[in-house]
Design a protein around this motif. Structure first.
Motif, PDB file in Angstrom:
ATOM      1  N   PRO A   1     -23.189 -24.251  -3.257  1.00 13.19           N
ATOM      2  CA  PRO A   1     -21.728 -24.302  -3.244  1.00 13.19           C
ATOM      3  C   PRO A   1     -21.147 -25.564  -3.895  1.00 13.19           C
ATOM      4  N   GLY A   2     -21.892 -26.654  -3.938  1.00  9.30           N
ATOM      5  CA  GLY A   2     -21.389 -27.898  -4.541  1.00  9.30           C
ATOM      6  C   GLY A   2     -21.944 -28.177  -5.921  1.00  9.30           C
ATOM      7  N   GLN A   3     -22.455 -27.142  -6.604  1.00  8.55           N
ATOM      8  CA  GLN A   3     -23.148 -27.377  -7.878  1.00  8.55           C
ATOM      9  C   GLN A   3     -22.243 -27.965  -8.958  1.00  8.55           C
ATOM     10  N   ASP A   4     -20.952 -27.664  -8.935  1.00 11.11           N
ATOM     11  CA  ASP A   4     -20.058 -28.202  -9.972  1.00 11.11           C
ATOM     12  C   ASP A   4     -19.808 -29.702  -9.778  1.00 11.11           C
ATOM     13  N   GLU A   5     -19.645 -30.140  -8.533  1.00 12.50           N
ATOM     14  CA  GLU A   5     -19.367 -31.556  -8.266  1.00 12.50           C
ATOM     15  C   GLU A   5     -20.638 -32.404  -8.219  1.00 12.50           C
ATOM     16  N   LEU A   6     -21.665 -31.899  -7.546  1.00 12.44           N
ATOM     17  CA  LEU A   6     -22.879 -32.694  -7.304  1.00 12.44           C
ATOM     18  C   LEU A   6     -23.896 -32.615  -8.442  1.00 12.44           C
ATOM     19  N   MET A   7     -23.833 -31.586  -9.253  1.00 13.21           N
ATOM     20  CA  MET A   7     -24.712 -31.402 -10.420  1.00 13.21           C
ATOM     21  C   MET A   7     -26.201 -31.561 -10.074  1.00 13.21           C
TER      22      MET A   7
ATOM     23  N   ARG B   1     -42.278 -29.978 -10.980  1.00 10.13           N
ATOM     24  CA  ARG B   1     -41.956 -29.480 -12.315  1.00 10.13           C
ATOM     25  C   ARG B   1     -40.473 -29.131 -12.398  1.00 10.13           C
ATOM     26  N   TYR B   2     -39.907 -28.643 -11.290  1.00 14.63           N
ATOM     27  CA  TYR B   2     -38.508 -28.242 -11.226  1.00 14.63           C
ATOM     28  C   TYR B   2     -37.789 -29.178 -10.264  1.00 14.63           C
ATOM     29  N   ASN B   3     -37.013 -30.088 -10.848  1.00  7.66           N
ATOM     30  CA  ASN B   3     -36.398 -31.174 -10.099  1.00  7.66           C
ATOM     31  C   ASN B   3     -34.969 -30.823  -9.677  1.00  7.66           C
ATOM     32  N   LEU B   4     -34.698 -30.971  -8.371  1.00 10.27           N
ATOM     33  CA  LEU B   4     -33.362 -30.778  -7.817  1.00 10.27           C
ATOM     34  C   LEU B   4     -32.832 -32.150  -7.422  1.00 10.27           C
ATOM     35  N   VAL B   5     -31.748 -32.582  -8.050  1.00 11.16           N
ATOM     36  CA  VAL B   5     -31.212 -33.924  -7.848  1.00 11.16           C
ATOM     37  C   VAL B   5     -30.284 -33.910  -6.631  1.00 11.16           C
ATOM     38  N   ASP B   6     -30.893 -34.038  -5.444  1.00 10.06           N
ATOM     39  CA  ASP B   6     -30.141 -33.965  -4.196  1.00 10.06           C
ATOM     40  C   ASP B   6     -30.960 -34.673  -3.114  1.00 10.06           C
ATOM     41  N   SER B   7     -30.378 -35.671  -2.479  1.00  9.22           N
ATOM     42  CA  SER B   7     -31.106 -36.440  -1.455  1.00  9.22           C
ATOM     43  C   SER B   7     -31.417 -35.606  -0.216  1.00  9.22           C
TER      44      SER B   7
END
Length: 186
Positions: free
Chosen positions: A23-29, A58-64
């Motif tokens: 749901p936050g993909q546009d802001e949090l990228m 291999r597939y990185n998700l940039v989210d703490s």
């Protein structure tokens, strides 16, 4: 013989299509490190890992809020067949992973259905397997969903309804058998 006739037969490649949503993909990228442009080859003996640690995954998700290694997908050949499949394993100690409502705790694994929804936290991933014949590698093709993949829906009862249109669950919910009532008694 022409060169076309002498050429080796081209084998099809198993492709795992993955559509991502948050749901936050546009802001949090959080998907900015994923390659949505083209298919990517993965060696058959490699384990495809998803998570926030780019040195391992291999597939990185940039989210703490995502685990260093959230889950993995392993390509394999099914025993006594020529079919191939994927096994999904939850590698997060803190977050449960669901695959079509099957909850996986830490180190739990199952076969990935040919079409399913993988969820953890606010993440939703639609996974679809396109079968192929190649044995040395498979391909992944990533997409970004514009809206939620999984919608909360109230589904009607899956119990059959008899021809008289009255569901048997109606009678089970009554303490006594149905009685006739005058409309003025209401």
């Amino acid at each position: 013989m022409t060169s076309f006739e002498e050429a080796e037969t081209q084998e099809t490649v198993t492709c795992l299509h993955l559509t991502f949503y948050h749901p936050g993909q546009d802001e949090l990228m959080m998907f900015r490190c994923l390659n949505f442009c083209k298919r990517e080859q993965v060696r058959a003996d490699d384990v495809a890992k998803f998570g926030r640690d780019s040195s391992i995954c291999r597939y990185n998700l940039v989210d703490s809020r995502v685990s260093r290694v959230q889950f993995s997908l392993q390509f394999y050949r099914k025993l006594h067949t020529l079919e191939y499949g994927f096994e999904i394993k939850n590698l997060s100690k803190k977050t449960k992973l669901t695959v079509n409502q099957t909850e996986l705790g830490y180190l739990n694994k199952i076969d990935l259905p040919w079409k399913c929804i993988i969820c953890f936290g606010d993440y939703q991933i639609l996974a679809e397997i396109q079968e192929g014949e190649a044995t040395d590698y498979f391909e992944t093709h990533l997409y970004l969903a514009e809206g939620p993949i999984l919608q909360e829906k109230c589904l009607p009862s899956l119990q059959p309804v008899p021809e008289n249109g009255i569901s048997p669950s109606f009678f089970l919910s009554q303490e006594k058998s149905p009685t006739e009532m005058d409309e003025n008694d209401l």
